[in-house]
Design an enzyme around this catalytic site. Structure first.
Site, PDB file in Angstrom:
ATOM      1  CB  SER A 161      98.268  33.196  11.820  1.00  0.00           C
ATOM      2  OG  SER A 161      99.143  33.236  12.930  1.00  0.00           O
ATOM      3  CE1 TYR A 175      93.986  33.250  15.510  1.00  0.00           C
ATOM      4  CE2 TYR A 175      96.283  32.649  15.207  1.00  0.00           C
ATOM      5  CZ  TYR A 175      95.239  33.509  14.978  1.00  0.00           C
ATOM      6  OH  TYR A 175      95.437  34.633  14.216  1.00  0.00           O
TER       7      TYR A 175
END
Length: 272
Positions: A161, A175
């Site tokens: 990501s 995250y």
């Protein structure tokens, strides 16, 4: 002369996609199946997995699935062995399984979000995000390497990501370190496995319309916040990622390893 078809040829390749029942993982599985690969999807969601497999088989794909919790290391090992037994080898693995980390410490309007504050973050939530988003990648790469070494090489493509490379206040704190760990792990594995003709790379998406945010991007205020980050004014669709997936799985990328390839509509430039 090398033809375009030969450059992107994945026909007959034995492919595993983790977390492939929906979203970006399903897009990976679809583009591989549509181009003649033999695809096995591993996912914890039995209903979603069965629906995805049925759809792809209905389109003529050579696709099957196994219900697997990617945090169960023994189950992952058995699933890889089953694919190798069925297909004779494992050529390409998309390590894609991941979960959302919930809201960050700021809301989309810039206000403080008490639920996302570090001092109230639930320890079990932290552990689960790290377990699925980072540790399951380790397990997936481990068993990919075990089989690919035995057959002379392969491709490992990990979904990371842009959160690995930036700080993002509206995304749950666990995250970012999970994905940063994924990026570094991919570089480490590219160093180790290159000698065995195993190429290891990351796809690093920005905001995409998937299930990982628990429907968050369907909320107008949240969606606008992410759309505002894009230089082209929209969130990514899963169709947008198929070309990159095919590139990394095919002969076209035979000299690419240890890379993090960003696909985010230019969002990183605006965020920076």
């Amino acid at each position: 002369m090398t033809t375009l078809q030969a450059m992107f040829d994945v026909r007959g390749k034995s492919v595993i996609v983790t977390g492939g029942a929906s979203g970006i993982g399903r897009a990976y599985a679809e583009v591989m199946a549509d181009n003649g690969a033999r695809v096995c999807i591993l996912d914890i969601n039995a209903d979603g997995l069965n629906a995805a497999v049925a759809d792809m088989k209905g389109d003529g794909g050579d696709v099957w699935g196994q219900v697997v919790d990617l945090s169960d290391r023994a189950a992952v090992a058995l699933a890889f062995d089953a694919v190798a037994s069925r297909n004779g080898r494992i050529d390409v693995v998309f390590a894609n399984a991941g979960i959302d980390a919930g809201p960050g410490f700021l809301s989309t309007d810039g206000g403080r979000n008490a639920e996302g504050a570090i001092d109230v973050l639930d320890d079990c939530h932290w552990d689960r995000v790290i377990e699925v988003n980072l540790t399951s990648v380790y397990t997936t790469v481990k068993h990919s390497a075990r089989h690919m070494k035995a057959t002379g090489g392969g491709r490992i493509i990990v979904t990371s990501s842009i959160a690995a490379q930036i700080n993002e206040a509206i995304v749950g704190t666990p995250y970012m370190p999970a994905k940063a760990g994924v990026d570094h792990f991919v570089r480490q594995m590219a160093m180790e496995l290159g000698a065995f003709a195993i190429l290891v790379n990351c796809i690093s998406p920005g905001p995409f319309m998937t299930n990982i945010a628990g429907g968050r991007l369907k909320i107008p205020e949240d969606r606008k916040a992410f759309e505002a980050q894009s230089l082209i004014g929209r969130i990514g669709h899963t169709e947008d990622i198929k070309g990159l997936a095919l590139y990394l799985a095919s002969p076209c990328s035979s000299y690419v390893t240890g890379s993090q390839i960003v696909i985010d509509g230019g969002a990183m430039h605006r965020i920076k």
